[in-house]
Design a protein around this motif. Structure first.
Motif, mmCIF file in Angstrom:
data_model
loop_
_atom_site.group_PDB
_atom_site.id
_atom_site.type_symbol
_atom_site.label_atom_id
_atom_site.label_comp_id
_atom_site.label_asym_id
_atom_site.label_seq_id
_atom_site.Cartn_x
_atom_site.Cartn_y
_atom_site.Cartn_z
ATOM 1 N N LEU A 1 0.840 -1.198 0.000
ATOM 2 C CA LEU A 1 0.000 0.000 0.000
ATOM 3 C C LEU A 1 0.876 1.250 0.000
ATOM 4 N N GLU A 2 0.387 2.305 -0.625
ATOM 5 C CA GLU A 2 1.062 3.598 -0.566
ATOM 6 C C GLU A 2 0.572 4.381 0.652
ATOM 7 N N PHE A 3 -0.749 4.376 0.864
ATOM 8 C CA PHE A 3 -1.371 5.132 1.950
ATOM 9 C C PHE A 3 -2.347 4.249 2.722
ATOM 10 N N ILE A 4 -2.487 4.542 4.013
ATOM 11 C CA ILE A 4 -3.663 4.073 4.749
ATOM 12 C C ILE A 4 -4.399 5.315 5.250
ATOM 13 N N GLU A 5 -5.668 5.364 4.938
ATOM 14 C CA GLU A 5 -6.507 6.492 5.365
ATOM 15 C C GLU A 5 -7.239 6.056 6.618
ATOM 16 N N ILE A 6 -6.856 6.642 7.745
ATOM 17 C CA ILE A 6 -7.285 6.057 9.013
ATOM 18 C C ILE A 6 -8.557 6.680 9.574
ATOM 19 N N GLY A 7 -8.948 7.852 9.115
ATOM 20 C CA GLY A 7 -10.180 8.421 9.652
ATOM 21 C C GLY A 7 -10.480 9.786 9.075
ATOM 22 N N TYR A 8 -11.576 10.336 9.574
ATOM 23 C CA TYR A 8 -11.944 11.720 9.271
ATOM 24 C C TYR A 8 -11.268 12.651 10.276
ATOM 25 N N ARG A 9 -11.202 13.894 9.897
ATOM 26 C CA ARG A 9 -10.780 14.946 10.832
ATOM 27 C C ARG A 9 -11.922 15.957 10.811
ATOM 28 N N TYR B 1 -13.621 9.310 13.777
ATOM 29 C CA TYR B 1 -14.377 10.395 13.147
ATOM 30 C C TYR B 1 -13.647 11.723 13.336
ATOM 31 N N TYR B 2 -12.793 11.761 14.373
ATOM 32 C CA TYR B 2 -12.039 12.971 14.691
ATOM 33 C C TYR B 2 -10.529 12.777 14.522
ATOM 34 N N THR B 3 -10.071 11.538 14.684
ATOM 35 C CA THR B 3 -8.665 11.171 14.548
ATOM 36 C C THR B 3 -7.758 12.155 15.293
ATOM 37 N N PRO B 4 -7.793 12.105 16.625
ATOM 38 C CA PRO B 4 -6.974 13.036 17.417
ATOM 39 C C PRO B 4 -5.481 12.782 17.226
ATOM 40 N N LEU C 1 -7.684 22.411 12.668
ATOM 41 C CA LEU C 1 -7.770 20.950 12.623
ATOM 42 C C LEU C 1 -6.689 20.283 11.782
ATOM 43 N N ILE C 2 -6.124 20.976 10.816
ATOM 44 C CA ILE C 2 -5.184 20.346 9.888
ATOM 45 C C ILE C 2 -3.729 20.714 10.192
ATOM 46 N N LYS C 3 -3.485 21.952 10.581
ATOM 47 C CA LYS C 3 -2.106 22.399 10.803
ATOM 48 C C LYS C 3 -1.365 21.499 11.790
ATOM 49 N N GLU C 4 -2.029 21.092 12.880
ATOM 50 C CA GLU C 4 -1.360 20.302 13.906
ATOM 51 C C GLU C 4 -1.069 18.860 13.473
ATOM 52 N N CYS C 5 -1.606 18.458 12.325
ATOM 53 C CA CYS C 5 -1.354 17.109 11.803
ATOM 54 C C CYS C 5 -0.012 17.013 11.090
ATOM 55 N N ILE D 1 -4.772 23.886 2.894
ATOM 56 C CA ILE D 1 -4.155 22.604 3.249
ATOM 57 C C ILE D 1 -2.792 22.471 2.583
ATOM 58 N N LYS D 2 -2.730 22.810 1.327
ATOM 59 C CA LYS D 2 -1.480 22.709 0.569
ATOM 60 C C LYS D 2 -0.414 23.630 1.170
ATOM 61 N N GLY D 3 -0.847 24.761 1.700
ATOM 62 C CA GLY D 3 0.078 25.716 2.286
ATOM 63 C C GLY D 3 0.823 25.192 3.498
ATOM 64 N N TYR D 4 0.277 24.166 4.144
ATOM 65 C CA TYR D 4 0.963 23.556 5.285
ATOM 66 C C TYR D 4 1.832 22.372 4.877
ATOM 67 N N GLY D 5 1.932 22.124 3.576
ATOM 68 C CA GLY D 5 2.869 21.118 3.091
ATOM 69 C C GLY D 5 2.301 19.732 2.869
ATOM 70 N N PHE D 6 0.994 19.579 2.963
ATOM 71 C CA PHE D 6 0.383 18.275 2.740
ATOM 72 C C PHE D 6 0.133 18.029 1.251
ATOM 73 N N GLU D 7 0.125 16.764 0.858
ATOM 74 C CA GLU D 7 -0.459 16.410 -0.423
ATOM 75 C C GLU D 7 -1.970 16.543 -0.286
ATOM 76 N N VAL D 8 -2.646 16.917 -1.378
ATOM 77 C CA VAL D 8 -4.092 17.155 -1.323
ATOM 78 C C VAL D 8 -4.783 16.350 -2.415
ATOM 79 N N GLY D 9 -5.839 15.649 -2.018
ATOM 80 C CA GLY D 9 -6.671 14.922 -2.961
ATOM 81 C C GLY D 9 -8.109 15.395 -2.867
ATOM 82 N N LEU D 10 -8.756 15.514 -4.017
ATOM 83 C CA LEU D 10 -10.172 15.885 -4.067
ATOM 84 C C LEU D 10 -10.954 14.639 -4.452
ATOM 85 N N ASN D 11 -11.837 14.203 -3.578
ATOM 86 C CA ASN D 11 -12.613 12.978 -3.761
ATOM 87 C C ASN D 11 -14.042 13.388 -4.153
#
Length: 203
Positions: free
Chosen positions: A36-44, A57-60, A92-96, A122-132
């Motif tokens: 696998l390349e990714f595992i998507e573990i939850g929502y934020r 549902y929150y993925t702390p 919610l995203i920056k701290e990830c 989201i992209k500004g914090y350095g994450f890859e971004v996908g639109l589903n």
């Protein structure tokens, strides 16, 4: 070809996003042996004091730290566009950062024209971004193409067959149309209502 497994995030619809620690440990153990390349573990998601939903549902951050320490794979989380505001990107995203590699945005086709601000944030914090983009079988393909070609800063664009109602020959036509207007990688998320998920994935 990159494979993303979303067993916990998508499976949470049947468990209210609660999984016991043995299930989680076994999930990590066995997915570590898969290509696998990714595992998507939850929502934020933002907290809602009027509703109870489980951990995934929150993925702390403590959950993200666990997966980062034990999993061999890149980590993905999903946000639901209809529950998300632009200021949630910082809260919610920056701290990830440092734990999550990919943030995927589940979105209704009618909301595509409102998505760029959150994508940029989201992209500004350095994450890859996908639109589903959901509800593939209901798409007005020309409208979708017109909206998609305006969107920037995407790493992945996913076609989500939410109702499991697309046939392989339809999917091939849609993919060929989408390829004309995107520069990013294209993904596919199947459902098996017509028992065509595997056939569509091969397509």
């Amino acid at each position: 070809m990159k494979i993303l497994d979303c067993t916990l995030r998508d499976g949470g619809y049947y468990t209210n996003w609660d999984f016991d620690s043995i299930t989680v440990d076994n999930y990590i153990k066995y997915t570590n042996n898969l290509p696998l390349e990714f595992i998507e573990i939850g929502y934020r998601n933002p907290k809602n004091i009027n509703n109870y939903n489980g951990e995934f549902y929150y993925t702390p951050i403590k959950t993200l730290k666990l997966f980062k320490a034990k999993s061999n794979h890149k980590i993905s989380i999903m946000i639901d566009f209809k529950n998300f505001k632009l200021n949630d990107v910082e809260s919610l995203i920056k701290e990830c950062k440092g734990y999550v590699d990919l943030v995927r945005i589940a979105i209704h086709p009618d909301s595509l024209d409102k998505s760029q601000g959150i994508i940029n944030g989201i992209k500004g914090y350095g994450f890859e971004v996908g639109l589903n983009i959901m509800y593939l079988s209901k798409w007005d393909i020309e409208n979708i193409k017109n909206e998609i070609k305006k969107i920037e800063n995407l790493d992945y664009l996913y076609l989500a067959d939410s109702y499991g109602a697309v046939f392989p020959e339809e999917l091939e036509k849609i993919l060929n149309e989408i390829k004309k207007v995107v520069n990013c990688s294209i993904g596919f998320h199947s459902h098996d209502n017509l028992e065509l998920a595997f056939a569509n994935t091969l397509t």
